[in-house]
Design a protein around this motif. Structure first.
Motif, PDB file in Angstrom:
ATOM      1  N   LEU A 144       0.934  -1.444  -0.118  1.00 15.36           N
ATOM      2  CA  LEU A 144      -0.041  -0.037  -0.155  1.00 15.36           C
ATOM      3  C   LEU A 144       0.993   1.266   0.001  1.00 15.36           C
ATOM      4  O   LEU A 144       2.056   1.195   0.212  1.00 15.36           O
ATOM      5  N   PRO A 145       0.395   2.394  -0.316  1.00 16.54           N
ATOM      6  CA  PRO A 145       1.081   3.829  -0.168  1.00 16.54           C
ATOM      7  C   PRO A 145       1.591   4.021   1.082  1.00 16.54           C
ATOM      8  O   PRO A 145       1.192   3.908   1.907  1.00 16.54           O
ATOM      9  N   GLY A 146       3.079   3.987   0.909  1.00 15.74           N
ATOM     10  CA  GLY A 146       3.808   4.236   2.283  1.00 15.74           C
ATOM     11  C   GLY A 146       4.002   3.023   3.067  1.00 15.74           C
ATOM     12  O   GLY A 146       4.330   3.219   4.291  1.00 15.74           O
ATOM     13  N   ALA A 147       3.540   2.037   2.675  1.00 14.61           N
ATOM     14  CA  ALA A 147       3.448   0.728   3.528  1.00 14.61           C
ATOM     15  C   ALA A 147       3.716  -0.595   2.645  1.00 14.61           C
ATOM     16  O   ALA A 147       2.989  -1.188   2.037  1.00 14.61           O
ATOM     17  N   PRO A 148       5.152  -0.988   2.407  1.00 17.65           N
ATOM     18  CA  PRO A 148       5.422  -2.040   1.671  1.00 17.65           C
ATOM     19  C   PRO A 148       5.025  -3.549   2.152  1.00 17.65           C
ATOM     20  O   PRO A 148       4.758  -4.468   1.646  1.00 17.65           O
ATOM     21  N   ASP A 149       4.237  -3.386   3.393  1.00 20.12           N
ATOM     22  CA  ASP A 149       3.917  -4.568   3.948  1.00 20.12           C
ATOM     23  C   ASP A 149       2.817  -4.503   5.029  1.00 20.12           C
ATOM     24  O   ASP A 149       2.806  -3.318   5.534  1.00 20.12           O
ATOM     25  N   LEU A 150       2.255  -5.694   5.633  1.00 20.22           N
ATOM     26  CA  LEU A 150       1.333  -5.348   6.762  1.00 20.22           C
ATOM     27  C   LEU A 150       1.798  -4.668   7.918  1.00 20.22           C
ATOM     28  O   LEU A 150       1.180  -3.861   8.721  1.00 20.22           O
ATOM     29  N   SER A 151       3.122  -4.843   8.355  1.00 26.24           N
ATOM     30  CA  SER A 151       3.788  -4.255   9.559  1.00 26.24           C
ATOM     31  C   SER A 151       3.864  -2.936   9.253  1.00 26.24           C
ATOM     32  O   SER A 151       3.612  -2.138  10.360  1.00 26.24           O
ATOM     33  N   ALA A 152       4.155  -2.556   8.162  1.00 29.99           N
ATOM     34  CA  ALA A 152       4.575  -1.184   7.751  1.00 29.99           C
ATOM     35  C   ALA A 152       3.185  -0.515   7.769  1.00 29.99           C
ATOM     36  O   ALA A 152       2.939   0.869   8.135  1.00 29.99           O
ATOM     37  N   PHE A 153       2.033  -1.270   7.415  1.00 27.44           N
ATOM     38  CA  PHE A 153       0.678  -0.570   7.311  1.00 27.44           C
ATOM     39  C   PHE A 153       0.271  -0.142   8.648  1.00 27.44           C
ATOM     40  O   PHE A 153      -0.295   0.628   8.909  1.00 27.44           O
ATOM     41  N   ALA A 154       0.574  -1.163   9.481  1.00 25.87           N
ATOM     42  CA  ALA A 154       0.368  -0.770  11.129  1.00 25.87           C
ATOM     43  C   ALA A 154       0.673   0.294  11.290  1.00 25.87           C
ATOM     44  O   ALA A 154       0.216   1.042  12.118  1.00 25.87           O
ATOM     45  N   ALA A 155       2.071   0.383  11.188  1.00 24.35           N
ATOM     46  CA  ALA A 155       2.884   1.670  11.817  1.00 24.35           C
ATOM     47  C   ALA A 155       2.385   2.757  11.109  1.00 24.35           C
ATOM     48  O   ALA A 155       2.402   3.653  11.706  1.00 24.35           O
ATOM     49  N   LEU A 156       2.145   2.734   9.981  1.00 21.69           N
ATOM     50  CA  LEU A 156       1.642   4.023   9.339  1.00 21.69           C
ATOM     51  C   LEU A 156       0.290   4.537   9.986  1.00 21.69           C
ATOM     52  O   LEU A 156       0.014   5.754  10.184  1.00 21.69           O
TER      53      LEU A 156
END
Length: 924
Positions: free
Chosen positions: A28-40
């Motif tokens: 996703l935009p700004g989030a290359p994986d699920l963990s990064a999405f959660a952090a975003l």
């Protein structure tokens, strides 16, 4: 019914209708994986930027005024990096085909694999199963890039550009045999796909489903179209439920989830991320305009879902709304939510939209909302909904009992708590889903490790950590994966569970790495050695053979040495335990303990065959048992001379008690012949060697045919000396063996009658695993291995080469020498060369200490060779696949072919009559 139109007499939900989300992946935009999405989301970040300059010649299409033909007034977007990159080799796709594949297909393939990994599923084990694939997708941008250039069309163009291939490509790549289709209902596509998958699971049509959504912004035509329809925000942000709502911002990305019936997932021990409590789909029907939403239809869908699945709005802690930030859509959606759900609750109902963080993913937007809802349940917090400073005055928030979420909002977790997701398509198709938490849901948020935290060490129970198994499709990917593990391993929570997950919940690809070490520090050191290219005894790496058969080959006399088995006794619990069992079986026949003799590490009696052979047998039996415990089980057994006794036991033809009697009687009889002759190895083919032996005469005999170019001879000392002189004269290689016996020759004749008497009554049984005889040169069933056979084993030549040829003819490609030191390796390599087939020749124990558990080291070598150990008892226990390093894609640039030449990167603006000429050029 009450004033809300909500049926409070509804039935409770049938537990069999609950569906588990067992795996998830996203880009996703700004989030290359699920963990990064959660952090975003947790950080409240806004990932919306603008279409990169390299996508197309933006200046040819941008105009600040609305309504300009062929122009857009905005290129604001939530974008992904490197959408032109792909790892086709992983999916066995040629570069030429990859160039014609819509990047949406490529992204979905990678996400499907990542979701399977997140679920702890080995994708290869799903092959051939009726798993369904349901994908939401509607963008034709890649086709638009070359639709006006027929010369760019090739054999892969149609399968590369049609929407059906978004789903069908996944089914093909993973060999999934269930329903496979792409849903296009515009912005509700992926949530409609989710509903269809859930219905198929509820109806028993499929045992599991891969569900995804994808949207990539690859061409400007859609921007022009949406701008002419005034759907896009001139401000370049989604102001969901805000007074500034003036349209939405386009975005790209994708998400994939893996679904199973909840009970099936719990029974299988799958990691349940969330539970789908209900889904539904309906249509607006005829409205005042084709693309205008229908409040009554949206409200009706909410009632239908909550009534059908027995859900209570009071359990609802959050609604992830469609929330595009359009002047017409937001008030209608909020009205429907408040009328059916908000007013049916006591507390105010929070609503928000992920589109304020990443933009509107159009066909994939429902998947983004689903993943955000899942994270709300896992973390107990609703992330802030951005860009909402002044609530939309057209929405009666108080009367509808709704509240916005301008800041992170803690919510209850567990029990009957639920979260809802809305998704609507501009053609009128509405979708809704309701999620609940996993049963006894643990906190799956990444553990925050303090800077001064102590590194992980052994498993919680104090036992040594299992080995680390890593694999990839290429050496570069394997090294990248190893580097990722090296960065995480020192402070990984519950490292033992993660190591078990790396073995059991990951597909084992051809390029393999095994790192041994009982502590985290040992594993880290092994990874350092691998990454630095240093040889290390704790590290085994290489390319696996495709589905190889494995044979255990048991060495004979000459492999024993002082101190044999000492390292295995010291480092392998399984080996020690097996030695104890063999000791019990041998003691009545020997009168002395093989366990004590191995522990003493002395050389007393090793030249005596009645001492050496029982010790050799004990070591071989213990190795086989310990290797079995480590997951290595042979599909054939071959023994060289005395090694046949252990081979007969391992095949199941003899019990341990019977084999112990055979080895004791055989060795005791042969001991009586000590000093009567000698043996040597002559490097000649068997037919030439036979002629030489006949020429020398004087009682010389062929004792063994080991390979196509080596035999063993036996006979009187004088005859061996004559042969040595002749070999020196002729330039033949000849080596005297350090033995005071002439096995497999006339020197054995005096022990025939005693041996037959000692073994009378031996009752072998049918072998469970093929026993390839070196007496006959072929397979025996087992009952033939009576007393007479063991006399033949002592007296007749060893037909080792014939037996190994029978093994290779049966498909054996991995030979593991079972013995205290490898002495048969050259012969085994020769057999593989004769069939011109790739194979491996491995050893177990050696005179040179490895500093490791030699059994685990041998098992690691087998695993790397292709005989996997991932399902062995070594990895029994709880696993934790969540948070394991994902597969490191080795992406290269692939872009559409044009006029016979491949434009391999997006960085070169496309020369196309629809897209302008070159960067900065004015349109025609």
């Amino acid at each position: 019914m009450d004033g809300t139109g909500y049926d409070r007499t509804r039935p409770t939900q049938d537990a069999s209708q609950a569906i588990a989300v067992i795996g998830a992946a996203c880009r996703l935009p700004g989030a290359p994986d699920l963990s990064a999405f959660a952090a975003l989301l947790a950080a409240g970040r806004d990932a919306v930027t603008e279409i990169p300059d390299e996508r197309w010649t933006k200046g040819a299409f941008l105009h600040p005024e609305r309504g300009q033909p062929g122009k857009t007034y905005t290129f604001a977007a939530g974008v992904l990096e490197s959408v032109d990159r792909f790892d086709p080799a992983f999916f066995n796709i040629s570069p030429r085909e990859a160039a014609q594949m819509d990047p949406q297909q490529r992204l979905l393939l990678e996400l499907a694999h990542e979701a399977m990994e997140d679920a702890g599923l080995d994708g290869s084990r799903l092959a051939g199963t009726p798993v369904g694939v349901y994908v939401g997708g509607s963008a034709w941008d890649y086709l638009n890039l070359h639709i006006g250039d027929p010369s760019a069309t090739n054999a892969y163009s149609m399968t590369g550009s049609t929407l059906c291939s978004l789903s069908n490509r996944i089914s093909y790549a993973f060999d999934l045999r269930g329903p496979s289709f792409t849903v296009d209902t515009a912005c509700s596509s992926s949530l409609v796909a989710l509903h269809l998958a859930c219905e198929a699971i509820r109806g028993g049509q499929v045992p599991a489903a891969v569900v995804g959504g994808v949207n990539l912004l690859l061409a400007p035509q859609s921007y022009v179209g949406f701008s002419r329809a005034s759907m896009l925000s001139p401000r370049g942000r989604c102001h969901a439920f805000d007074a500034r709502a003036d349209g939405y911002v386009r975005a790209e990305g994708g998400g994939v989830v893996i679904l199973k019936p909840l009970q099936d997932a719990l029974d299988a021990g799958d990691p349940v991320r969330a539970v789908i409590r209900g889904t539904g789909v309906n249509s607006d029907g005829r409205t005042t305009g084709f693309s205008l939403p229908n409040k009554a239809a949206q409200a009706g869908l909410l009632r239908e879902v909550y009534d059908r699945f027995g859900l209570d709005p009071n359990d609802l802690v959050y609604v992830e709304a469609h929330g595009t930030g359009t002047p017409a859509g937001d008030p209608i959606e909020a009205g429907a939510i408040g009328e059916v759900l908000g007013r049916a609750r006591i507390a105010r109902l929070p609503v928000g939209s992920v589109k304020t963080n990443i933009g509107h993913l159009e066909a994939a937007s429902g998947m983004a909302g689903l993943l955000k809802a899942m994270l709300v349940l896992q973390r107990g917090q609703v992330p802030a909904s951005l860009h909402c400073e002044t609530p939309n005055p057209a929405i009666a928030f108080d009367a509808l009992n709704l509240q916005l979420v301008p800041a992170p909002l803690p919510v209850p977790v567990g029990g009957e708590v639920i979260v809802s997701i809305n998704s609507f398509g501009f053609g009128g198709t509405n979708a809704h889903a309701v999620l609940g938490p996993a049963p006894e849901q643990p906190d799956t948020a990444p553990e925050v490790v303090p800077a001064d935290a102590a590194p992980a060490d052994a498993a919680p129970d104090g036992e040594a950590l299992p080995p680390l198994l890593l694999s990839a499709r290429s050496d570069a990917a394997l090294r990248a994966l190893a580097a990722t593990w090296r960065g995480q391993i020192a402070y990984a929570p519950d490292l033992a569970a993660r190591l078990r997950a790396a073995a059991r919940a990951r597909e084992q690809h051809a390029q393999r790495l095994v790192v041994l070490g009982g502590r985290a520090a040992d594993l880290a050191a092994g990874l350092d050695d691998f990454l630095a290219g240093r040889g290390a005894s704790a590290v085994v790496a290489g390319a696996a053979l495709p589905a190889p058969e494995i044979a255990f080959v048991y060495s004979g006399n000459g492999s024993q040495w002082t101190g044999m088995g000492a390292e295995a006794m010291a480092r392998s619990p399984g080996f020690r335990a097996a030695i104890d069992r063999v000791d019990v079986a041998l003691l009545p026949h020997l009168g002395w303990s093989v366990r004590e003799r191995l522990d003493s590490a002395g050389d007393d009696g090793l030249r005596d065959t009645d001492q050496a052979q029982p010790l050799l047998f004990a070591v071989q039996v213990a190795l086989v048992q310990a290797l079995r415990d480590a997951g290595i089980k042979a599909s054939a057994h071959v023994g060289h001379s005395v090694g046949e006794v252990a081979a007969a036991w391992a095949s199941g033809a003899l019990s341990l008690v019977q084999a112990a009697k055979v080895i004791a009687c055989r060795s005791r009889g042969q001991q009586a012949t000590r000093g009567i002759g000698a043996m040597g190895v002559l490097a000649l083919p068997a037919d030439r060697a036979a002629a030489v032996v006949a020429r020398v005469g004087a009682g010389l005999e062929l004792a063994a045919c080991n390979s196509a170019s080596a035999v063993t001879v036996a006979g009187p000392e004088a005859a061996l000396c004559a042969l040595a002189a002749l070999a020196d004269e002729q330039g033949w290689a000849f080596t005297r063996l350090d033995l005071d016996y002439a096995f497999h020759s006339a020197a054995m004749d005096p022990i025939e009658a005693p041996l037959l008497d000692d073994l009378a009554g031996l009752a072998p049984r049918v072998a469970r695993t093929p026993f390839l005889s070196t007496v006959t040169g072929g397979e025996l069933q087992g009952p033939e291995l009576g007393a007479r056979y063991w006399w033949r084993n002592v007296r007749e030549p060893v037909r080792f080469s014939d037996a190994i040829d029978a093994a290779t003819a049966a498909g054996v490609r991995i030979f593991v020498e079972i013995g205290p030191h490898p002495v048969l390796q050259a012969y085994l390599h020769d057999a593989l060369r004769r069939v011109d087939a790739p194979g491996r020749v491995l050893s177990t124990l050696s005179r040179r200490p490895s500093g490791q558990d030699p059994v685990l080291l041998a098992a690691a070598r087998c695993h790397v060779a292709g005989h996997g150990i991932a399902t062995s008892p070594l990895f029994d226990g709880p696993i934790d696949p969540a948070g394991l390093p994902p597969y490191p894609w080795q992406r290269e640039r692939y872009w559409v072919e044009r006029t016979g030449e491949a434009t391999d990167t997006l960085t070169a603006p496309i020369d196309h009559p629809l897209l302008g000429q070159r960067r900065g050029a004015a349109p025609e």
